[in-house]
Write a protein that holds these residues in place. Structure first.
Motif, short mmCIF file in Angstrom:
data_model
loop_
_atom_site.label_atom_id
_atom_site.label_comp_id
_atom_site.label_asym_id
_atom_site.label_seq_id
_atom_site.Cartn_x
_atom_site.Cartn_y
_atom_site.Cartn_z
N MET A 1 11.53 28.89 -8.19
CA MET A 1 10.97 28.60 -6.88
C MET A 1 9.52 28.17 -7.00
O MET A 1 8.74 28.79 -7.72
CB MET A 1 11.04 29.85 -5.98
CG MET A 1 10.52 29.62 -4.56
SD MET A 1 10.13 31.16 -3.69
CE MET A 1 11.68 32.04 -3.86
N ARG A 2 9.12 27.13 -6.27
CA ARG A 2 7.74 26.71 -6.24
C ARG A 2 7.01 27.53 -5.18
O ARG A 2 7.50 27.70 -4.06
CB ARG A 2 7.63 25.22 -5.92
CG ARG A 2 8.24 24.33 -6.98
CD ARG A 2 7.91 22.88 -6.71
NE ARG A 2 6.46 22.66 -6.80
CZ ARG A 2 5.78 21.89 -5.95
NH1 ARG A 2 6.39 21.31 -4.94
NH2 ARG A 2 4.48 21.72 -6.10
N LEU A 3 5.85 28.05 -5.53
CA LEU A 3 5.10 28.92 -4.64
C LEU A 3 3.66 28.43 -4.54
O LEU A 3 3.04 28.13 -5.56
CB LEU A 3 5.15 30.36 -5.15
CG LEU A 3 4.48 31.45 -4.30
CD1 LEU A 3 5.24 32.77 -4.44
CD2 LEU A 3 3.02 31.64 -4.73
N LEU A 4 3.15 28.35 -3.32
CA LEU A 4 1.75 27.96 -3.10
C LEU A 4 0.93 29.21 -2.87
O LEU A 4 1.13 29.93 -1.89
CB LEU A 4 1.64 27.03 -1.88
CG LEU A 4 0.22 26.59 -1.50
CD1 LEU A 4 -0.42 25.81 -2.65
CD2 LEU A 4 0.23 25.73 -0.23
N LEU A 5 0.02 29.49 -3.80
CA LEU A 5 -0.85 30.66 -3.72
C LEU A 5 -2.21 30.22 -3.20
O LEU A 5 -2.91 29.43 -3.84
CB LEU A 5 -0.99 31.30 -5.11
CG LEU A 5 -2.02 32.43 -5.24
CD1 LEU A 5 -1.66 33.60 -4.34
CD2 LEU A 5 -2.12 32.88 -6.69
N VAL A 6 -2.59 30.72 -2.03
CA VAL A 6 -3.87 30.38 -1.42
C VAL A 6 -4.79 31.58 -1.58
O VAL A 6 -4.66 32.58 -0.87
CB VAL A 6 -3.70 30.00 0.07
CG1 VAL A 6 -5.00 29.43 0.61
CG2 VAL A 6 -2.56 29.01 0.25
#
Length: 228
Positions: A1-6
């Motif tokens: 899974m691609r995850l965007l960590l902000v």
């Protein structure tokens, strides 16, 4: 899974990214609200989850959540030190799917990520967006629980189908053994590991595609789409 960590703290982001990577996540790190929004512009739904810290240097995290929700339906998990009920309610009303308070246990965070992913996948299937999954010659009919290879139906047991359908939700993503046992067998890992191995072996044999389900040593299994 691609995850965007902000997350604006590079040390926190590096440590968390390493943990997520060990559990099969492909992490993209954004250090500000603007970086996060830019990452979502060309491929919004390419991310499975957005992990959003609210203490950002350029924009209020709540504002960023609101903007994200206007661009994409990707699940958003807010991460913050604000633990009061009013803050949680405000975040959820803006469209966040979940809310994690610092300091948090990484096991709990991983569980919440998987939970919102499952919920989203279930909603997509229930709304008719996806009723079948194609993986090369393999076709998985979710409503009828039927699997075929090159048009020929393959008879699977209930647990074999559940296992295959789970892995097919996220081709290429590693599912931990504990997670598979929890979701397919609804029990804990202890004493069930051998059962999982047997079912994986049976699926490989019945589908006549040994390479379809890959063993990731020390972690779990992932489904490798033919030709990938």
């Amino acid at each position: 899974m691609r995850l965007l960590l902000v997350e604006d703290d590079n040390h926190v982001a590096a440590a968390l990214s390493a943990i997520l990577a060990r559990h099969g996540f492909d992490v993209t790190h954004a250090r500000s609200g603007e970086e996060a929004l830019q990452a979502l512009v060309p491929e919004g739904d390419g991310f499975g989850v957005v992990l959003l810290d609210l203490g950002l240097p350029d924009q209020d995290g709540y504002e960023v959540c609101s903007k994200i929700r206007k661009r994409t339906a990707t699940p958003v998990i807010m991460v913050t030190a604000r633990s009061d009920v009013r803050s949680r309610i405000h975040g959820l009303n803006l469209g966040a799917d979940d809310y994690v308070v610092k300091p948090y246990d990484t096991g709990e965070l991983l569980a919440r990520i998987h939970a919102v992913s499952r919920r989203t996948a279930h909603e997509d299937t229930s709304s008719g967006i996806e009723t079948a999954v194609r993986l090369g010659p393999v076709r998985i009919e979710l409503p009828t629980r039927q699997v075929s290879v090159d048009g020929t139906v393959v008879q699977l047991t209930r647990k074999e189908f559940d296992l295959l359908a789970l892995l097919a939700q996220r081709p290429g993503v590693v599912f931990r053994r504990e997670q598979i046992i929890s979701e397919v067998w609804r029990t804990s890992w202890e004493g069930t590991g051998r059962t999982l191995e047997v079912h994986v072996a049976s699926l490989r044999a019945k589908l006549r595609m040994p390479a379809l389900i890959e063993t990731v040593r020390g972690v779990g299994y992932r489904l490798v789409a033919p030709g990938s």
